[in-house]
Design an enzyme around this catalytic site. Structure first.
Site, PDB file in Angstrom:
ATOM      1  N   CYS A 117       2.632   1.214   7.872  1.00 16.30           N
ATOM      2  CA  CYS A 117       3.030   2.534   7.368  1.00 16.30           C
ATOM      3  C   CYS A 117       4.375   2.905   7.998  1.00 16.30           C
ATOM      4  O   CYS A 117       5.357   2.175   7.822  1.00 16.30           O
ATOM      5  CB  CYS A 117       1.904   3.529   7.691  1.00 16.30           C
ATOM      6  N   ASP A 164      -0.237   1.477  -4.441  1.00 16.21           N
ATOM      7  CA  ASP A 164       0.327   2.428  -3.485  1.00 16.21           C
ATOM      8  C   ASP A 164       1.208   3.459  -4.197  1.00 16.21           C
ATOM      9  O   ASP A 164       2.298   3.136  -4.669  1.00 16.21           O
ATOM     10  CB  ASP A 164       1.140   1.663  -2.441  1.00 16.21           C
ATOM     11  N   HIS A 191      -2.130   2.091  -0.418  1.00 16.52           N
ATOM     12  CA  HIS A 191      -1.466   2.295   0.866  1.00 16.52           C
ATOM     13  C   HIS A 191      -2.518   2.360   1.975  1.00 16.52           C
ATOM     14  O   HIS A 191      -3.583   2.935   1.803  1.00 16.52           O
ATOM     15  CB  HIS A 191      -0.684   3.608   0.840  1.00 16.52           C
TER      16      HIS A 191
END
Length: 222
Positions: A117, A164, A191
């Site tokens: 991330c 995502d 994600h």
């Protein structure tokens, strides 16, 4: 497994979670946090790399803004984490702390970096701007598509989820087009698919991405 402190080049002391293997380390691995801090999940990730034979260090990058941050995966945690990562913490300060962590990890041998991330973006920037890194594995780094002006100084692999909503496939295609020598792996996942504390966890994709990451470390670190 231990909480330590390291000191960056500017003298700032920040926390780091260190997890060591039972035997001699094959090398060092720097684990870069998500926007949720060095929480239970990131500590578990570090422990996993230690179990694979590497000395794993996860620096608490948010310490410069607020010490001891551990956020949950709800909307409040996400909002707070984004604010810390992108509003309160200057990128150059985070990179300074990462450079200090890389140098500490180098005491154990060659150094690999893995980030998730926010950490995926910082892993990419580390590959481009820091010294002493032998390879990088970057997971769903939002913002990488806007940071393609500098080439990496070491081998990099990337992992993205095709579901995502935070990172459109057009961004993934832009990254792959800019650096065709960088393997960009796309998984049938959302994600955060590596995090088994989140609803978006996708076990098959997480296992495949980890296998590729461990393979990279095996090839480049030993």
């Amino acid at each position: 497994m231990a909480q330590r402190q390291l000191r960056a080049a500017d003298g700032y002391a920040f926390g780091v979670y260190e997890s060591l293997p039972p035997g001699d380390p094959k090398g060092g691995v720097v684990v870069i946090q998500e926007i949720f801090g060095v929480n239970a999940h990131i500590r578990e990730v570090a422990d996993g790399f230690a179990a694979a034979g590497y000395a794993a260090l996860a620096p608490a990058l948010f310490d410069r803004a607020e010490r001891g941050v551990e956020l949950g995966y709800d909307a409040e945690g996400m909002s707070r984490g984004r604010d810390l990562a992108f509003a309160q913490l200057p990128r150059e300060e985070a990179l300074r702390d990462l450079q200090a962590t890389v140098e500490e990890a180098g005491k154990y041998g060659k150094v690999g970096v893995v980030g998730y991330c926010y950490g995926g973006l910082m892993a990419w920037l580390s590959a481009c701007h820091l010294d002493g890194i032998d390879c990088v594995s970057a997971y769903y780094g939002g913002g990488i598509a806007g940071a393609l002006d500098t080439a990496p100084k070491c081998p990099v692999i990337m992992h993205f989820g095709e579901l995502d909503a935070h990172i459109p496939m057009s961004d993934v295609d832009r990254i792959a087009g800019a650096f065709p020598d960088v393997p960009v792996h796309v998984y049938p996942a959302d994600h955060g698919f590596n995090c088994d504390h989140r609803e978006s966890y996708h076990a098959e994709s997480a296992a495949q991405a980890r296998e590729r990451t461990i393979g990279l470390f095996r090839d480049r670190l030993g």
